[in-house]
Design an enzyme around this catalytic site. Structure first.
Site, PDB file in Angstrom:
ATOM      1  N   LYS A  28       0.850  -1.199   0.000  1.00 56.88           N
ATOM      2  CA  LYS A  28       0.000   0.000   0.000  1.00 56.88           C
ATOM      3  C   LYS A  28       0.882   1.245   0.000  1.00 56.88           C
ATOM      4  O   LYS A  28       1.895   1.302   0.705  1.00 56.88           O
ATOM      5  CB  LYS A  28      -0.903  -0.019   1.226  1.00 56.88           C
ATOM      6  CG  LYS A  28      -1.902   1.130   1.308  1.00 56.88           C
ATOM      7  CD  LYS A  28      -2.749   1.018   2.570  1.00 56.88           C
ATOM      8  CE  LYS A  28      -3.771   2.144   2.659  1.00 56.88           C
ATOM      9  NZ  LYS A  28      -4.596   2.051   3.892  1.00 56.88           N
ATOM     10  N   SER A 103      -9.660   1.855   2.658  1.00 59.56           N
ATOM     11  CA  SER A 103      -8.749   2.672   1.868  1.00 59.56           C
ATOM     12  C   SER A 103      -7.659   1.860   1.161  1.00 59.56           C
ATOM     13  O   SER A 103      -7.010   2.345   0.235  1.00 59.56           O
ATOM     14  CB  SER A 103      -8.069   3.694   2.778  1.00 59.56           C
ATOM     15  OG  SER A 103      -7.252   3.039   3.752  1.00 59.56           O
ATOM     16  N   SER A 127     -10.317  -0.652   6.786  1.00 55.99           N
ATOM     17  CA  SER A 127      -9.685  -0.408   5.484  1.00 55.99           C
ATOM     18  C   SER A 127      -8.987  -1.617   4.886  1.00 55.99           C
ATOM     19  O   SER A 127      -8.555  -1.571   3.734  1.00 55.99           O
ATOM     20  CB  SER A 127      -8.694   0.754   5.592  1.00 55.99           C
ATOM     21  OG  SER A 127      -9.382   1.967   5.705  1.00 55.99           O
TER      22      SER A 127
END
Length: 418
Positions: A28, A103, A127
């Site tokens: 990420k 996210s 997330s």
């Protein structure tokens, strides 16, 4: 990347047996990566190249993994649908007109699209687990604080945790072993029986606002688990439980954001100030921060409200959950990970759940309970809707019981993937 792969091949030929040798993993883009740009999802940081790795990235590299690339995310990890104004909307590999969740949107999608076998993500209120559910992969949120968070852009000191996506629970367990340094534990037979396992679910709390098809699939899964030997009991966490976890968790989330991000920027020499980041946010997120993050915002949590959330609400939430773990002896609490399947991209601001139009924040209605007190949680795919969209089952376990949870999730997964 190719040079690193060749080096891994040479190491393997020479007898190296590091657990992730040559395995390409996604990361990420909120994790600092030495020599690779780290944008935090922001246009202003598109060219920022850190001089250090986040601790979790260093751990997977030391185990032989190759960082295949950085995964798109919602700006500053502030969102649940996968929209990014600068780098684009992350689309769901199962249906490109649907959101991926967020996210950690690109991390989930890259695993679901078979680009990488696993990817690192981050979870504050859901997330990891929300996009795992929408994209049909496994998403593991460890006990808060168990995985290192140093070098990962934060939202909340209290709630943040790093974690992982994979296509199998066993792969999540391997990455967990690498990142934590915890000695490997023997897993069970992989799901061919759950005799002696006691599970709990709270229908009044977690089936109140759920699409009918998701509820039907969840109840079918409960029947399957019982059929293979699990004892599944119903618990009631109280009429005000959902209001309690929502108010406390989102209040902590917003109150801690400004301080957490500011400290991260200073400590890691990330170029912009908090104020510069705030100024450049996409309009919707800029407005949200003005409302709930900045001191004096109309929806900002007061210092007194924050202390109440930490010192009154969280202990009460933990006490309620202990009615399942301690009083009922359950090893995990079950619920649908998300109350609906992945919404359409053009309907991601307000979504429809059980015939009601609600804020997209409702996508985290079930994941916030584990986040509120730091429990380990994992989302496991349990099939597809009639429209071919994934549905996830979440299992939350007591604090610190991560390896027990991973073993249990592997056995539950085996009911679907023998």
């Amino acid at each position: 990347m190719l040079a690193s792969a060749r080096e891994a091949d040479k190491a393997r030929a020479g007898g190296s047996a590091t657990p992730l040798l040559g395995v390409p993993l996604g990361v990420k883009d909120s994790y600092l990566t030495k020599g690779l740009p780290t944008s935090l999802g922001l246009e202003g940081l598109a060219q920022f190249v850190p001089q250090e790795d986040a601790d979790a990235v260093r751990a997977i590299k030391d185990a032989g993994a190759l960082v295949f690339g950085k995964n798109n995310l919602v700006e500053m990890s502030y969102g649940l649908t996968g929209h990014n104004a600068r780098y684009g909307q992350v689309k769901n590999p199962h249906a490109r007109g649907r959101v991926s969740g967020g996210s950690s949107s690109g991390s989930a999608a890259s695993v679901a699209a078979n680009i990488v076998p696993a990817s690192l993500g981050g979870d504050t209120v859901g997330s990891i687990r929300v996009p795992a559910s929408f994209c049909g992969v496994v998403g593991f949120k460890p006990t808060t604080g168990r995985w290192p968070r140093n070098g990962v852009a934060p939202i909340s000191y209290t709630l943040d945790t790093t974690g992982v996506f994979a296509r199998r629970v066993e792969d999540c367990a391997l990455v967990d072993q690498v990142v934590t340094g915890q000695q490997a534990t023997e897993f069970s037979d992989g799901g061919r029986g759950l005799k002696g396992i006691r599970l709990a679910f709270a229908p009044r709390q977690f089936l109140d606002l759920v699409d009918s098809e998701v509820e039907a699939r969840f109840r079918e899964e409960v029947r399957r688990l019982r059929d293979v030997g699990a004892e599944v009991v119903e618990v009631d966490l109280g009429d005000d439980f959902n209001a309690l976890i929502q108010t406390a968790t989102w209040g902590i989330f917003a109150y801690e954001t400004m301080g957490a991000i500011s400290k991260f920027l200073r400590h890691h020499d990330v170029p912009p100030t908090f104020e510069a980041i705030y100024t450049d946010l996409k309009p919707q997120l800029h407005q949200a921060w003005a409302h709930i993050v900045l001191p004096g915002g109309a929806g900002a949590t007061s210092a007194e409200g924050y202390q109440t959330a930490l010192n009154v609400s969280r202990p009460e939430i933990r006490r309620r959950l202990d009615t399942a773990f301690v009083t009922q002896g359950a090893q995990a609490i079950l619920q649908p990970t998300t109350p609906c399947t992945a919404p359409l991209i053009e309907e991601q601001t307000t979504v429809h759940i059980a015939g009601q139009e609600v804020s997209y924040l409702a996508l985290a209605n079930h994941t916030v309970s584990a986040s509120s007190v730091g429990l380990p949680g994992i989302s496991v795919p349990i099939g597809l809707s009639r429209g071919g969209l994934p549905i996830g089952l979440e299992l939350d376990a007591p604090l610190g019981s991560d390896r027990v949870l991973l073993d249990l999730a592997r056995r539950v997964e085996g009911v679907w993937k023998p």
